[in-house]
Motif scaffolding. Structure first.
Motif, PDB file in Angstrom:
ATOM      1  N   ALA A  44      -3.773  10.265  15.367  1.00 46.74           N
ATOM      2  CA  ALA A  44      -3.805  11.676  15.637  1.00 46.74           C
ATOM      3  C   ALA A  44      -5.238  12.170  15.726  1.00 46.74           C
ATOM      4  N   VAL A  45      -6.020  11.776  14.786  1.00 48.54           N
ATOM      5  CA  VAL A  45      -7.343  12.359  14.690  1.00 48.54           C
ATOM      6  C   VAL A  45      -8.368  11.515  15.442  1.00 48.54           C
ATOM      7  N   ASP A  46      -8.255  10.239  15.321  1.00 47.57           N
ATOM      8  CA  ASP A  46      -9.273   9.382  15.921  1.00 47.57           C
ATOM      9  C   ASP A  46      -8.642   8.054  16.296  1.00 47.57           C
TER      10      ASP A  46
ATOM     11  N   LEU B  86     -11.541  22.527  13.215  1.00 44.28           N
ATOM     12  CA  LEU B  86     -11.864  22.213  11.823  1.00 44.28           C
ATOM     13  C   LEU B  86     -10.604  22.268  10.964  1.00 44.28           C
TER      14      LEU B  86
ATOM     15  N   ALA C 162      -8.372  19.214  11.669  1.00 43.32           N
ATOM     16  CA  ALA C 162      -8.840  17.891  11.259  1.00 43.32           C
ATOM     17  C   ALA C 162      -9.176  17.810   9.777  1.00 43.32           C
ATOM     18  N   ARG C 163      -9.547  18.928   9.171  1.00 51.08           N
ATOM     19  CA  ARG C 163     -10.142  18.822   7.843  1.00 51.08           C
ATOM     20  C   ARG C 163      -9.453  19.596   6.734  1.00 51.08           C
ATOM     21  N   THR C 164      -8.366  20.288   7.017  1.00 50.62           N
ATOM     22  CA  THR C 164      -7.714  21.014   5.929  1.00 50.62           C
ATOM     23  C   THR C 164      -6.345  20.400   5.641  1.00 50.62           C
ATOM     24  N   PRO C 165      -5.856  20.598   4.419  1.00 52.35           N
ATOM     25  CA  PRO C 165      -4.508  20.121   4.117  1.00 52.35           C
ATOM     26  C   PRO C 165      -3.487  20.678   5.101  1.00 52.35           C
TER      27      PRO C 165
ATOM     28  N   ARG D 127      -3.509  18.648   8.296  1.00 52.51           N
ATOM     29  CA  ARG D 127      -2.841  17.359   8.086  1.00 52.51           C
ATOM     30  C   ARG D 127      -1.333  17.532   8.039  1.00 52.51           C
TER      31      ARG D 127
ATOM     32  N   TYR E 190       0.177  17.709  11.452  1.00 54.53           N
ATOM     33  CA  TYR E 190       0.358  16.382  12.060  1.00 54.53           C
ATOM     34  C   TYR E 190       1.510  15.634  11.387  1.00 54.53           C
ATOM     35  N   ALA E 191       1.628  15.783  10.062  1.00 55.36           N
ATOM     36  CA  ALA E 191       2.679  15.076   9.332  1.00 55.36           C
ATOM     37  C   ALA E 191       4.056  15.552   9.765  1.00 55.36           C
TER      38      ALA E 191
ATOM     39  N   ARG F 188       5.468  21.418   2.520  1.00 53.32           N
ATOM     40  CA  ARG F 188       6.455  22.502   2.664  1.00 53.32           C
ATOM     41  C   ARG F 188       6.682  22.710   4.154  1.00 53.32           C
TER      42      ARG F 188
ATOM     43  N   PHE G 120       4.258   8.019   8.431  1.00 57.55           N
ATOM     44  CA  PHE G 120       3.844   8.862   9.545  1.00 57.55           C
ATOM     45  C   PHE G 120       3.263   7.936  10.600  1.00 57.55           C
TER      46      PHE G 120
ATOM     47  N   ASN H   9       2.095   8.413  13.376  1.00 61.06           N
ATOM     48  CA  ASN H   9       0.955   8.934  14.132  1.00 61.06           C
ATOM     49  C   ASN H   9      -0.333   8.971  13.317  1.00 61.06           C
ATOM     50  N   LEU H  10      -0.258   8.626  12.049  1.00 58.02           N
ATOM     51  CA  LEU H  10      -1.459   8.670  11.212  1.00 58.02           C
ATOM     52  C   LEU H  10      -1.883   7.259  10.823  1.00 58.02           C
ATOM     53  N   GLN H  11      -3.138   7.161  10.413  1.00 56.48           N
ATOM     54  CA  GLN H  11      -3.622   5.863   9.966  1.00 56.48           C
ATOM     55  C   GLN H  11      -3.207   5.613   8.521  1.00 56.48           C
TER      56      GLN H  11
ATOM     57  N   MET I 192      -1.345  11.777   1.904  1.00 55.48           N
ATOM     58  CA  MET I 192      -0.542  12.959   2.246  1.00 55.48           C
ATOM     59  C   MET I 192      -0.111  13.811   1.054  1.00 55.48           C
TER      60      MET I 192
ATOM     61  N   LEU J 286      -3.513  15.807  -0.793  1.00 59.97           N
ATOM     62  CA  LEU J 286      -4.519  16.539  -0.027  1.00 59.97           C
ATOM     63  C   LEU J 286      -5.091  17.732  -0.772  1.00 59.97           C
TER      64      LEU J 286
ATOM     65  N   GLY K 213     -10.788  24.136   0.075  1.00 58.61           N
ATOM     66  CA  GLY K 213     -10.141  24.370   1.360  1.00 58.61           C
ATOM     67  C   GLY K 213     -10.345  23.257   2.379  1.00 58.61           C
ATOM     68  N   LEU K 214     -11.539  22.665   2.373  1.00 62.56           N
ATOM     69  CA  LEU K 214     -11.792  21.582   3.321  1.00 62.56           C
ATOM     70  C   LEU K 214     -11.645  20.233   2.621  1.00 62.56           C
ATOM     71  N   ILE K 215     -10.963  19.315   3.283  1.00 60.35           N
ATOM     72  CA  ILE K 215     -10.797  17.985   2.707  1.00 60.35           C
ATOM     73  C   ILE K 215     -12.164  17.298   2.685  1.00 60.35           C
TER      74      ILE K 215
END
Lengths: 352, 516
Positions: free
Chosen positions: A9-11, A212, A215-218, A221, A224-225, A239, B352, B354-356, B363, B366, B373-375
Motif C-alpha cells: 500500500a505504502v511502498d 501525511l 501514510a503516517r497516522t494510525p 493505516r 488501508y487495513a 473501529r 492484510f 495489501n500491507l507488508q 496494526m 499503532l 498523532g504521527l506514527i
C-alpha cells in the motif's frame, strides 16, 4: 481482488526476474507519471499557446478542483467504498454559499434576516458537506447500504436540494455588500499569492496533509487495513465503522470546498455546477493506481491522476478537439489505466 | 450377519496413493464401498480421509493405484464425470445458491432441457420425487436461503441423488446440525441403505458412527490401519487405532504453577439467529501462566466461544478480565485491556494482504507508536524488528510483503500482532491449522515460552495430541457445552474423545482412573 498482493500500500516493490520485464513492470507501475509526461509533451508540441502562463494557470485551477475531490475520493476508495455524491455536494455547497450571501439566513419566527460573514459562510458550507458525508457513512455502516447505492441516492438528494434553494436559477454576482459586512467571497477563487492562484495553494497544502495522514497516522493505516481486510481490521481492534464514516465525512468536506472554489471563481452559484465531477475524481484516483477493491492507492498517485485528467481535458479544448471526441478519448484513457492495472498484477506475479 | 453373506462392492480403491508436494497424504490405501451399507471412514485431522474421499468422488486423481467400478478400472475426469457414473458427494461446506429455489439448486449445471429452454415442469417433478424419496417435507419451489441448515443439507443430498447415485459420500454431514436435524438425516440414510445405496460416511463423532455405521475403516497418517464391521469395534479400540502408539506421548509436566485468575467466563451462551445455542452455558477460568486447550469436534462451538470472549460475537453471560467486567465492551476496548484473539482463518480474518509484514504486525499497536498523532517510523521499525526476532519470523525485514511468507510464518505474524500489545491473555483459534509440522512445533514452543512469562493462553484444537502435549489443562466441548475440564497430565484419551462426543466426564472419575 481483495487478495491482491501485487503491491504494497505504502511502498510497493516488484521483484521481477528479468531486466526487460523489470523495466516494463516499472513503467507500468509508474504509469500515471508516464501518462502525464506523454499527455503534457503531446499538447506542448501540438496545442498552440498550451505552454503560455495564462493557459497554465487556468489548467492549474481545473486540476486543483479534480485533485481536491480526488483526495477525499482516495480515502473512500481505499476503504473499498465509492462516493458518487461529491459532484452534487459541490453544487449544493456553492448554492448554499450563494443563498447565504444574497439572501442571508431568515430566522423564521422573528422575521430577522442575518447575513453571515464570508468566513462563516464558508464554514457553514463545509460543515454541510461534512454532514452529508456523515449521512453517507451512517447509511453504509449502520444500515448496510452498499456505498454505490447510498451515495447514488445522495447524488440525487443533494442535487435536488441545490435546485430547490433557488428554484433552479443561478445566484449571480456573489460580491456581498458593505452594508451587510459579507464582502470578499470572490477572493477564495481569485486571490493569488506570489502569482499562484489560491486554489492551487490550497490543493498543495491539502495534498501534503492528506498524504501525511494516509501514510503516517494510525487513522491512515486503519483506512488501508479496512480496505485490505475489514474482518481482520475489526479483530485487530480497528473501529471499522468509525473509519468508514470518517472517510465519507472527509470526502463530503472536500466536495464542499470544491463547490466554494468554483462558485467563488465564477462569482456566482449555478445549481447544475459540479455535474459529473464525481466521475473525473474517480478517474483520477484509478489513474493514480488505486484499486477499486480497496486497500491500495496513494494520495500522490491521485494528484498525478488529476493532473493527467486536467491536462487532457484542457489540452484537447485548446487543440479544438470536438467535445464528443473529448469524451471518447477520456473514456479510453480511463479504461486503459485499469487494463494496465490488471497487467501490473501479472508482471509481479499476483497470486489470487 | 446376513449383510456379510450378501456383500456387494460396487466401488473399490486399490493401492491408492497421493502426494501434495513433499506431503504424502495417502500411502497405498485399499478401501471397499459396500452397497446398502454405511461405510464409515474415521481418523484424526490430516489422516487422509478427505483425500481418499476426493479421489473416490473424482475431485482428484490418484498418483498410484486404481479405482474399480463394478470390477472395471475407471478414471474419473471430474466430479461431474463421477456423478454421471453414479457417485455423488456432499461436501462438508454446503455448496448451494441461497438465491435460487430448491429445484434450481438440484439441477444446477445439468438442467433438463426442452428445446432451447429448461423443462421446468420435469425438473420440478423430479426434484419433488427425490425429496419424497428422502422423506423430506421440503417445497421444491422454496428458496434455499429460507431453509434451515439441516434442510439445506438434505437438498445437497437430493442433488447428489438426482442423478441416481449408487454411491453417496457424506463428509462430516452433521457438524453444523442440531440434534433433531441429525435424527432426520439418519432416517434419510436408513432409507437410502434400504434402496441399496452404498454410503461413505466421514465423521469425527464416535458415538454417531457406532450408531449408524456398518463397516468402519480407521486411517492414520495416510494409511489404513484397520477395517472391520462396526459390531466388532468399540470406542476405546477406535481411539487406540486412530492415535496409534501413544505410550511415548510427551505429556507436558505441570511446570508452571498457575497464578491469579486472568479471564473468568461465567454462563457464556451464544445463539444462532434461529435460537439454537452454539455455545451453551460455558463457564471457565484462565489463570496467569496457564495454557488451556479447548478440544472438540467441528461445530462444538469452540470458535464461537473465542469470538464471544474477544467481542466479535454477542452472547449472554459475564466475562471478567482481571476482575473487570468486559462483556459489553467492543473488540477495540478489549484489545486496549490487552485481551487479543488469533483467528482460525488467517487469510480471511487475520492478514492484510495489501500491507507488508511490518504493517501487519503493528496494526493493533499503532496508537502506542503515535503518542503525538504521527506514527514514529523509528519506534515502529524497532518494535517490528524486535518481534520478527523474538518469534523467529522468516522475513528479511518488516518491508517484506506478507504474501511472500509461508503459512507458518504468516501465523507467527498474526500471533506477533497480538504480542506487540503486551497481552495479559490471548485466544488462539486452531493455531496449527494449515501450517507444517516444523512450524507447528515452533508455534507451540513460543506458546510455552510466553506462558512461562506469565501470559494466560486459551487455544482450540481438534487434535487430541496437541491438546495433551501443549496444555496444562484440557477443556472438552461438545454441542456447545463443556463436557470435561481436567489437568492434562491426568486426562485419559478415550475419556476425552468420548467427552468430545458429548458424554460428560467428571473429574473424580478420571482421578480414580488415573490412579489405577
Amino acid at each position: 481482488m481483495a487478495t491482491n498482493i501485487s503491491s504494497a500500500a505504502v511502498d510497493g516493490r516488484a521483484d521481477a526476474k528479468d531486466g526487460g520485464v523489470a523495466l516494463l513492470a516499472l513503467l507500468i507501475r509508474l504509469r500515471a507519471l508516464v501518462a502525464l509526461f506523454v499527455v503534457f509533451g503531446f499538447f506542448a508540441v501540438l496545442a498552440p499557446n498550451f505552454l503560455s502562463l495564462g493557459s497554465m494557470l487556468i489548467m492549474a485551477k481545473h486540476i486543483a478542483i479534480i485533485a481536491v475531490l480526488g483526495i477525499g475520493m482516495t480515502y473512500v476508495i481505499l476503504t473499498g467504498g465509492i462516493d458518487l455524491s461529491v459532484g452534487s455536494i459541490a453544487g449544493l455547497s456553492g448554492m448554499v454559499a450563494g443563498a447565504l450571501i444574497l439572501n442571508g439566513l431568515t430566522v423564521a419566527p422573528l422575521g430577522w434576516v442575518i447575513y453571515p460573514s464570508v468566513p462563516l459562510v464558508l464554514l457553514i458550507a463545509l460543515a454541510l458537506g461534512g454532514l452529508i458525508g456523515l449521512a453517507n457513512g451512517v447509511l453504509v455502516t449502520r444500515f448496510g447500504v452498499a456505498p454505490f447505492i447510498a451515495t447514488l441516492g445522495m447524488l440525487y438528494v443533494a442535487r435536488g436540494a441545490g435546485l430547490l434553494l433557488s428554484n433552479g436559477t443561478t445566484f449571480p454576482n456573489l460580491v456581498g455588500s458593505a452594508d451587510y459586512g459579507n464582502q470578499g467571497f470572490p477572493l477564495l477563487g481569485a486571490s493569488r499569492v506570489l502569482g499562484v492562484p489560491l486554489p492551487v495553494l490550497i490543493v498543495v497544502a491539502l495534498a501534503l496533509a492528506a498524504a501525511l495522514v494516509a501514510a503516517r497516522t494510525p487513522f491512515g493505516r486503519h483506512v488501508y487495513a479496512v480496505g485490505g481486510n475489514a474482518r481482520a481490521a475489526l479483530l485487530s481492534g480497528v473501529r471499522v465503522a468509525r473509519v468508514k464514516i470518517a472517510v465519507y465525512v472527509i470526502s463530503g468536506i472536500c466536495a464542499a470546498l470544491v463547490g466554494l472554489i468554483v462558485a467563488s471563481d465564477l462569482v456566482s452559484a449555478h445549481p447544475a455546477s459540479g455535474e459529473t465531477f464525481e466521475l473525473s475524481a474517480i478517474a483520477a484516483v484509478v489513474l493514480g493506481g488505486a484499486s477499486l477493491a480497496g486497500g491500495r492507492g496513494t494520495i500522490g498517485g491521485t494528484i498525478i491522476g488529476a493532473c493527467v485528467i486536467g491536462t487532457l481535458g484542457d489540452g484537447m479544448v485548446m487543440m479544438g478537439v470536438s467535445e464528443f471526441w473529448q469524451m471518447v478519448i477520456k473514456g479510453t484513457v480511463i479504461v486503459a489505466a485499469v487494463v494496465l492495472d490488471q497487467l501490473q498484477g501479472r508482471f509481479v506475479g499476483t497470486k489470487d | 450377519m446376513s449383510l456379510l453373506s450378501s456383500i456387494k462392492v460396487p466401488l473399490r480403491a486399490e493401492g491408492v496413493a497421493k502426494s501434495y508436494g513433499a506431503t504424502r497424504a495417502l500411502r497405498g490405501v485399499d478401501f471397499d464401498v459396500v452397497a446398502g451399507a454405511v461405510n464409515v471412514l474415521i481418523g484424526e485431522n490430516g489422516a487422509g480421509k478427505s483425500t481418499l474421499m476426493r479421489i473416490l468422488a473424482g475431485v482428484e486423481r490418484p498418483d498410484e493405484g486404481r479405482l474399480l467400478l463394478d470390477g472395471e478400472a475407471v478414471s474419473f475426469l471430474s466430479v461431474r464425470d463421477a456423478a454421471r457414473r453414479g457417485i455423488g458427494i456432499v461436501f462438508q461446506e454446503l455448496n448451494l445458491c441461497p438465491n435460487l429455489s430448491v429445484t434450481e439448486n438440484i439441477f444446477l449445471g445439468r438442467s433438463v432441457s426442452a428445446g432451447l429452454g429448461i423443462d421446468k415442469k420435469r425438473e420440478h417433478d423430479r426434484a419433488a420425487a427425490v425429496l419424497a424419496r428422502l422423506g423430506a417435507a421440503i417445497d421444491p419451489d422454496a428458496l434455499v436461503g429460507d431453509l434451515r441448515i439441516g434442510q439445506q443439507q438434505i437438498v445437497e443430498i437430493a442433488r447428489a441423488l438426482a442423478e441416481d447415485a449408487r454411491i453417496l459420500i457424506l463428509d462430516e454431514p452433521t457438524s453444523a446440525l442440531s440434534d433433531s436435524e441429525v435424527a432426520t438425516l439418519f432416517e434419510v440414510i436408513a432409507e437410502l441403505k434400504r434402496d441399496g445405496v452404498g454410503i461413505v460416511y466421514i465423521s469425527h463423532r464416535l458415538e454417531e458412527l457406532m450408531r449408524i455405521g456398518d463397516f468402519i475403516t480407521v486411517m492414520r497418517d495416510g494409511a489404513l490401519v484397520a477395517s472391520v464391521p462396526v459390531a466388532e469395534a468399540s470406542v476405546p479400540w477406535i481411539v487406540e487405532q486412530m492415535l496409534g502408539e501413544t505410550g511415548g506421548l510427551d505429556v507436558r509436566s505441570a511446570a508452571n504453577t498457575p497464578g491469579a485468575p486472568v479471564l473468568e467466563i461465567e454462563h457464556a451462551t451464544v445463539r444462532r439467529p434461529d435460537g439454537m445455542a452454539l455455545v451453551d452455558d460455558v463457564s471457565l477460568t484462565l489463570r496467569a501462566g496457564e495454557i488451556v486447550a479447548i478440544y472438540g469436534l467441528l461445530g462444538a462451538g469452540r470458535t464461537e466461544l473465542l469470538e464471544h470472549i474477544c467481542g466479535a460475537r454477542r452472547g449472554e453471560g459475564t466475562i471478567r478480565l482481571n476482575g473487570e467486567r468486559i462483556e459489553r465492551l467492543s473488540i477495540a476496548a478489549r484489545i486496549e485491556r490487552r485481551l487479543l484473539l488469533v483467528p482460525e482463518d488467517r487469510q480471511r480474518e487475520g492478514l492484510f494482504p495489501n500491507l507488508q509484514v511490518g504493517g501487519n504486525l503493528a496494526m493493533s499497536f499503532l496508537d502506542q507508536l503515535a503518542p503525538r498523532g504521527l506514527i514514529s517510523r523509528l519506534s515502529e521499525n524497532r518494535a517490528v524488528a524486535a518481534m520478527i526476532g523474538r518469534l523467529g519470523i522468516k522475513a528479511r525485514s518488516g518491508a517484506t510483503l506478507i504474501g511472500a511468507l509461508s503459512g507458518g510464518n504468516q501465523q507467527k505474524v498474526v500471533i506477533g500482532r497480538c504480542l506487540m500489545r503486551d497481552p495479559v491473555a490471548i485466544l488462539l483459534d486452531e493455531p496449527s491449522r494449515g501450517i507444517d509440522v516444523g512450524a507447528r512445533a515452533e508455534v507451540f514452543a513460543t506458546m510455552r515460552t510466553l506462558s512461562a512469562e506469565g501470559l494466560a493462553i486459551l487455544f482450540t484444537t481438534s487434535d487430541l495430541f496437541e491438546a495433551l502435549t501443549i496444555a496444562d489443562r484440557v477443556v472438552v466441548m461438545a454441542a456447545g457445552r463443556v463436557t470435561a475440564d481436567l489437568p492434562a497430565d491426568v486426562a485419559d484419551q478415550t475419556g476425552l474423545v468420548r467427552a468430545a462426543n458429548g458424554i460428560p466426564l467428571r473429574p473424580p472419575a478420571i482421578a480414580a482412573h488415573g490412579a489405577i
